[in-house]
Design a protein around this motif. Structure first.
Motif, PDB file in Angstrom:
ATOM      1  N   LEU A 165     -59.749  18.895   5.534  1.00 34.49           N
ATOM      2  CA  LEU A 165     -58.867  17.844   5.391  1.00 34.49           C
ATOM      3  C   LEU A 165     -57.553  18.066   5.811  1.00 34.49           C
ATOM      4  O   LEU A 165     -57.008  19.300   5.090  1.00 34.49           O
ATOM      5  CB  LEU A 165     -58.998  16.923   4.091  1.00 34.49           C
ATOM      6  CG  LEU A 165     -60.025  16.030   3.847  1.00 34.49           C
ATOM      7  CD1 LEU A 165     -59.926  15.241   2.620  1.00 34.49           C
ATOM      8  CD2 LEU A 165     -60.208  14.965   5.089  1.00 34.49           C
ATOM      9  N   THR A 166     -56.799  17.521   6.398  1.00 38.06           N
ATOM     10  CA  THR A 166     -55.404  17.720   6.924  1.00 38.06           C
ATOM     11  C   THR A 166     -54.707  16.198   6.995  1.00 38.06           C
ATOM     12  O   THR A 166     -55.557  15.413   7.121  1.00 38.06           O
ATOM     13  CB  THR A 166     -55.024  18.489   8.050  1.00 38.06           C
ATOM     14  OG1 THR A 166     -55.372  17.910   9.255  1.00 38.06           O
ATOM     15  CG2 THR A 166     -55.626  19.908   8.019  1.00 38.06           C
ATOM     16  N   PRO A 167     -53.539  16.151   6.665  1.00 41.53           N
ATOM     17  CA  PRO A 167     -52.928  14.852   6.791  1.00 41.53           C
ATOM     18  C   PRO A 167     -53.280  14.316   8.208  1.00 41.53           C
ATOM     19  O   PRO A 167     -53.527  13.151   8.400  1.00 41.53           O
ATOM     20  CB  PRO A 167     -51.517  15.147   6.912  1.00 41.53           C
ATOM     21  CG  PRO A 167     -51.412  16.167   5.944  1.00 41.53           C
ATOM     22  CD  PRO A 167     -52.541  17.257   6.217  1.00 41.53           C
ATOM     23  N   LYS A 168     -53.279  15.135   9.492  1.00 44.64           N
ATOM     24  CA  LYS A 168     -53.532  14.771  10.862  1.00 44.64           C
ATOM     25  C   LYS A 168     -54.930  14.229  10.732  1.00 44.64           C
ATOM     26  O   LYS A 168     -55.194  13.077  11.502  1.00 44.64           O
ATOM     27  CB  LYS A 168     -53.356  15.811  11.460  1.00 44.64           C
ATOM     28  CG  LYS A 168     -53.156  15.408  12.983  1.00 44.64           C
ATOM     29  CD  LYS A 168     -52.814  16.387  14.016  1.00 44.64           C
ATOM     30  CE  LYS A 168     -52.601  16.248  15.502  1.00 44.64           C
ATOM     31  NZ  LYS A 168     -52.192  17.073  16.337  1.00 44.64           N
ATOM     32  N   LYS A 169     -55.995  14.877  10.236  1.00 44.26           N
ATOM     33  CA  LYS A 169     -57.246  14.546  10.278  1.00 44.26           C
ATOM     34  C   LYS A 169     -57.422  13.380   9.462  1.00 44.26           C
ATOM     35  O   LYS A 169     -58.332  12.621   9.720  1.00 44.26           O
ATOM     36  CB  LYS A 169     -58.234  15.657   9.904  1.00 44.26           C
ATOM     37  CG  LYS A 169     -58.365  16.809  10.912  1.00 44.26           C
ATOM     38  CD  LYS A 169     -59.294  17.853  10.443  1.00 44.26           C
ATOM     39  CE  LYS A 169     -59.237  19.108  11.270  1.00 44.26           C
ATOM     40  NZ  LYS A 169     -59.941  20.260  10.734  1.00 44.26           N
ATOM     41  N   LEU A 170     -56.843  13.308   8.740  1.00 48.13           N
ATOM     42  CA  LEU A 170     -57.100  12.159   7.487  1.00 48.13           C
ATOM     43  C   LEU A 170     -56.850  10.723   8.237  1.00 48.13           C
ATOM     44  O   LEU A 170     -57.507   9.757   7.618  1.00 48.13           O
ATOM     45  CB  LEU A 170     -56.363  12.161   6.238  1.00 48.13           C
ATOM     46  CG  LEU A 170     -56.348  11.161   5.043  1.00 48.13           C
ATOM     47  CD1 LEU A 170     -57.801  11.339   4.593  1.00 48.13           C
ATOM     48  CD2 LEU A 170     -55.198  11.771   4.121  1.00 48.13           C
ATOM     49  N   ALA A 171     -56.067  10.796   9.095  1.00 45.81           N
ATOM     50  CA  ALA A 171     -55.597   9.485   9.772  1.00 45.81           C
ATOM     51  C   ALA A 171     -56.967   9.109  10.639  1.00 45.81           C
ATOM     52  O   ALA A 171     -57.052   7.840  10.857  1.00 45.81           O
ATOM     53  CB  ALA A 171     -54.355   9.692  10.562  1.00 45.81           C
ATOM     54  N   LYS A 172     -57.696   9.876  10.879  1.00 46.62           N
ATOM     55  CA  LYS A 172     -58.790   9.487  11.848  1.00 46.62           C
ATOM     56  C   LYS A 172     -60.103   9.680  11.196  1.00 46.62           C
ATOM     57  O   LYS A 172     -61.257   9.264  11.747  1.00 46.62           O
ATOM     58  CB  LYS A 172     -58.913  10.718  13.010  1.00 46.62           C
ATOM     59  CG  LYS A 172     -57.795  10.784  13.729  1.00 46.62           C
ATOM     60  CD  LYS A 172     -57.869  11.946  14.727  1.00 46.62           C
ATOM     61  CE  LYS A 172     -56.447  12.014  15.491  1.00 46.62           C
ATOM     62  NZ  LYS A 172     -56.366  13.172  16.450  1.00 46.62           N
TER      63      LYS A 172
END
Length: 154
Positions: free
Chosen positions: A77-84
């Protein structure tokens, strides 16, 4: 003088240190349950089958630093991946903070006790089936992992 607000209320997910980011996980283990996705409809279905690395008693990964060596499709998980991502449980700390909501009372950052995620009924403890013991994922379809945890009396 009022106490300072906690970091998850003052920082964006991208601004958090690695330790802060990691501490948002409440240790419920729900994200480590296998999910099925219908190829035609894209509908997501939860199962009660745990990843082979999930210790179903502690609800922690048995080899978190090296998990992707054993389970190559494990998502970091990363902030960028979390959005998707659409498969995190509704009570997930990452999801709650991303949605601008507060952490739940059982979260260790709120309760001060990592055991409250289990005593609250929010974790997979006592409800998950080991990947090695399960035969067919379809035999273990379950609604509860994708629903808000039922709350016992505190």
């Amino acid at each position: 003088m009022a106490d300072a607000l906690p970091f998850w209320k003052t920082k964006t997910l991208a601004q958090m240190s690695r330790a802060e980011w990691e501490s948002l996980c409440d240790g419920c283990g729900r994200c480590c349950l296998h999910k099925l996705r219908d190829e035609d409809t894209e509908e997501l279905v939860w199962t009660s089958v745990a990843c082979r690395l999930l210790d179903t008693d502690s609800c922690l990964c048995r080899d978190y630093p090296n998990r992707r060596d054993h389970v190559p499709d494990c998502v970091k998980l990363t902030p960028k991946k979390l959005a998707k991502i659409d498969w995190l449980p509704p009570s997930c700390g990452y999801r709650l903070v991303q949605e601008g909501r507060d952490l739940e009372w059982w979260h260790p950052l709120i309760s001060g006790d990592p055991a409250t995620v289990h005593s609250s009924g929010a974790s997979v403890r006592g409800r998950a089936v080991s990947e090695r013991a399960a035969r067919d994922l379809e035999e273990h379809v379950a609604d509860w992992p994708g629903e808000w945890p039922e709350q016992p009396a505190r």
